[in-house]
Scaffold this motif. Sequence first.
Motif, PDB file in Angstrom:
ATOM      1  N   SER A   7      -8.114  17.312   4.979  1.00 62.35           N
ATOM      2  CA  SER A   7      -6.968  16.856   5.749  1.00 62.35           C
ATOM      3  C   SER A   7      -7.327  17.545   7.136  1.00 62.35           C
ATOM      4  O   SER A   7      -8.131  18.466   7.112  1.00 62.35           O
ATOM      5  N   HIS A   8      -6.787  16.824   8.118  1.00 66.00           N
ATOM      6  CA  HIS A   8      -6.651  17.299   9.466  1.00 66.00           C
ATOM      7  C   HIS A   8      -5.434  17.290  10.180  1.00 66.00           C
ATOM      8  O   HIS A   8      -4.833  16.344  10.074  1.00 66.00           O
ATOM      9  N   ASN A   9      -5.181  18.513  10.795  1.00 67.29           N
ATOM     10  CA  ASN A   9      -3.835  18.871  11.507  1.00 67.29           C
ATOM     11  C   ASN A   9      -2.673  18.249  10.442  1.00 67.29           C
ATOM     12  O   ASN A   9      -1.626  17.623  11.065  1.00 67.29           O
ATOM     13  N   GLU A  10      -2.847  18.686   9.413  1.00 69.88           N
ATOM     14  CA  GLU A  10      -1.672  18.520   8.244  1.00 69.88           C
ATOM     15  C   GLU A  10      -1.492  17.066   7.752  1.00 69.88           C
ATOM     16  O   GLU A  10      -0.353  16.703   7.478  1.00 69.88           O
ATOM     17  N   GLN A  55     -12.566  22.137  11.801  1.00 72.15           N
ATOM     18  CA  GLN A  55     -10.996  21.787  12.155  1.00 72.15           C
ATOM     19  C   GLN A  55     -10.412  20.988  10.944  1.00 72.15           C
ATOM     20  O   GLN A  55      -9.219  21.064  11.002  1.00 72.15           O
TER      21      GLN A  55
END
Length: 284
Positions: free
Chosen positions: A7-10, A59
């Motif tokens: 997952s990225h940035n939630e 990230q």
Amino acid sequence: MKLARCSHNEGEPFWAVVDIQQDEVTPIVGPFSEWAPAIAQGKGISALRFLGRPVPLSQVRLLPPIEPVNRVVVAGANYTKHLAEDFGLSAPAQPVAFLKAYGALIGARDPIRFPPLTDKLDHEVELVAVIGSSEIDLSDPLGCVLGYTVGNDVSARDLQLSGPPGIGMDLFAAKSQDKTTGLGPWIVTKDEFPAGSPALRLTLKVNGETRQDSSTSEMTWNVGELISFVHQRSSFACGDVLFTGSPAGVGMGTGVYLNPGDVVEATVEGIGTLRNVVGEKPSV
């Protein structure tokens, strides 16, 4: 090839190909069930289509590499030395398998929740096979394998032994505590290993101290035999995972269990490392 669920940035979870050297992950188009069978059949990266630009690996959050709809199957009693030294038992005549709740899983860097019901939280590093096809050929059980990942089958030992006399161990309470079991950091496809059941070194360290150090070559039943045993009793589906057992050196045998703040590193040669910190135990 390394395949991760991220997952990225939630944002929403997505599958990606991991490039450690370039510190990036490239999102894959389509659900796992669409492309995994082709990779299990040996088609490699040509079976994949990609979406957008790569994202920095540093990230993203590495999630357990399994979809919520799939099953977590655990094979136990698969290392003779583990049974003898940690449990005082001899090897059974056939494999032992059971299910673990999906909610027990955490990712490669997530904290290990310390369940309030236990005082004996234990570690178990394991090789985990990932099933890449719902078509299982019992004459070639490894044909369905997409690849392998790392598991830490954290167990509540006091709960495990709390079953009523004559009923047996309480494996549900011991093995399915919420947010305790590390899985990841990614799947390494089987073409990265020699043909057959992998012979890989397993290690587990707590605060830098080695607690477990063995090899999957010491398994009583190899990966193919475990797949056949389980599938004949309850069919595998594409995306299911199979924990293949843990070697000697667990707290059940040494008397040294996990404590809040412990840094637990579970490693399988050629795959990677789970690094999870044990959380604080609730007061009630």
